[in-house]
Motif scaffolding. Sequence first.
Motif, PDB file in Angstrom:
ATOM      1  N   GLU A  85     -14.419 -10.770   8.801  1.00  0.00           N
ATOM      2  CA  GLU A  85     -14.653 -11.335   7.390  1.00  0.00           C
ATOM      3  C   GLU A  85     -13.581 -10.782   6.487  1.00  0.00           C
ATOM      4  N   PHE A  86     -13.105 -11.713   5.949  1.00  0.00           N
ATOM      5  CA  PHE A  86     -11.847 -11.577   4.971  1.00  0.00           C
ATOM      6  C   PHE A  86     -12.557 -11.762   3.477  1.00  0.00           C
ATOM      7  N   TRP A  87     -12.318 -10.583   2.974  1.00  0.00           N
ATOM      8  CA  TRP A  87     -12.721 -10.546   1.267  1.00  0.00           C
ATOM      9  C   TRP A  87     -11.711 -10.395   0.329  1.00  0.00           C
ATOM     10  N   GLN A  88     -11.392 -11.468  -0.546  1.00  0.00           N
ATOM     11  CA  GLN A  88     -10.481 -11.276  -1.712  1.00  0.00           C
ATOM     12  C   GLN A  88     -11.242 -11.428  -2.832  1.00  0.00           C
ATOM     13  N   PHE A 124     -10.950  -2.480   6.710  1.00  0.00           N
ATOM     14  CA  PHE A 124      -9.751  -2.165   5.993  1.00  0.00           C
ATOM     15  C   PHE A 124     -10.009  -2.426   4.698  1.00  0.00           C
ATOM     16  N   HIS A 125      -9.217  -1.466   3.648  1.00  0.00           N
ATOM     17  CA  HIS A 125      -9.691  -1.836   2.230  1.00  0.00           C
ATOM     18  C   HIS A 125      -8.228  -1.325   1.700  1.00  0.00           C
ATOM     19  N   TRP A 126      -7.377  -2.681   1.018  1.00  0.00           N
ATOM     20  CA  TRP A 126      -6.295  -2.453   0.513  1.00  0.00           C
ATOM     21  C   TRP A 126      -6.356  -2.810  -0.966  1.00  0.00           C
ATOM     22  N   LYS A 127      -6.456  -1.479  -1.581  1.00  0.00           N
ATOM     23  CA  LYS A 127      -6.983  -1.484  -2.940  1.00  0.00           C
ATOM     24  C   LYS A 127      -5.766  -2.011  -3.642  1.00  0.00           C
ATOM     25  N   SER A 128      -4.439  -2.163  -3.514  1.00  0.00           N
ATOM     26  CA  SER A 128      -3.312  -2.712  -4.078  1.00  0.00           C
ATOM     27  C   SER A 128      -3.442  -4.030  -3.990  1.00  0.00           C
ATOM     28  N   GLU A 178       0.700  -1.113   0.029  1.00  0.00           N
ATOM     29  CA  GLU A 178       0.070  -0.222   0.020  1.00  0.00           C
ATOM     30  C   GLU A 178       0.825   1.252   0.108  1.00  0.00           C
ATOM     31  N   PRO A 179       0.607   2.403  -0.979  1.00  0.00           N
ATOM     32  CA  PRO A 179       1.441   3.348  -0.977  1.00  0.00           C
ATOM     33  C   PRO A 179       1.221   4.407   0.238  1.00  0.00           C
ATOM     34  N   ASN A 185      -2.375   1.099   7.564  1.00  0.00           N
ATOM     35  CA  ASN A 185      -2.985   1.002   8.904  1.00  0.00           C
ATOM     36  C   ASN A 185      -4.582   1.709   8.869  1.00  0.00           C
ATOM     37  N   ALA A 186      -4.912   2.612   7.921  1.00  0.00           N
ATOM     38  CA  ALA A 186      -6.206   3.112   7.773  1.00  0.00           C
ATOM     39  C   ALA A 186      -7.327   2.318   7.881  1.00  0.00           C
TER      40      ALA A 186
END
Length: 192
Positions: free
Chosen positions: A163-166, A77-81, A20-21, A25-26
């Motif tokens: 919940e973990f979403w991929q 948490f949303h990790w777009k990368s 993540e750039p 931790n956001a």
Amino acid sequence: MTDDPFTLFDTWFAEAKASEPNDPNAMALATADGQGHPSVRMVLLKGHGPDGFVFYTNRDGRKAGDLAANPNAALLFHWKSLRRQVRIEGPVSLATEAQSDAYYASRGRDSQLGAWASEQSRPLDARETFERRVDEMKARFEGQDIPRPPFWGGYVVAPKQIEFWQDRAHRLHERRLFVREDGGWTEGLLYP
């Protein structure tokens, strides 16, 4: 694969820190007031483990008021990368005074001054008013350590579910749901 959601979170969080750039931790923090009116905002995760997920804030602001009236929250948490997200829901409690003191002492001096100067979530007539308050705090604490304000501290979200979403091709996503039951975790899948 793991049956421990904290181990999986640690793995995903480490991967987010590497990819993540900005601010891996956001997290979005959703609360609701006593009447059920929702509110959501971004905060920063400052600690996590089996006891929960920790963030810090002014305890006189809106989010603190919501949590006092309704001590439950959701995190996202949303990790777009990585094309991943993690959703967490559970009750919220105050971090210990020792935890709050230790984290506050680790913050930069300007951040410590800002905590004293800000009347978080209250109306502000002009930016200059806030800047003047910061200058007043600089003068007040010049040459000394800045103690943690009595109105500032941490909160811990103790997850009841994670919940973990991929992301997957053609919107055929993978969703793994962990639910805390009787001190342990059960795991299942959800349709995308």
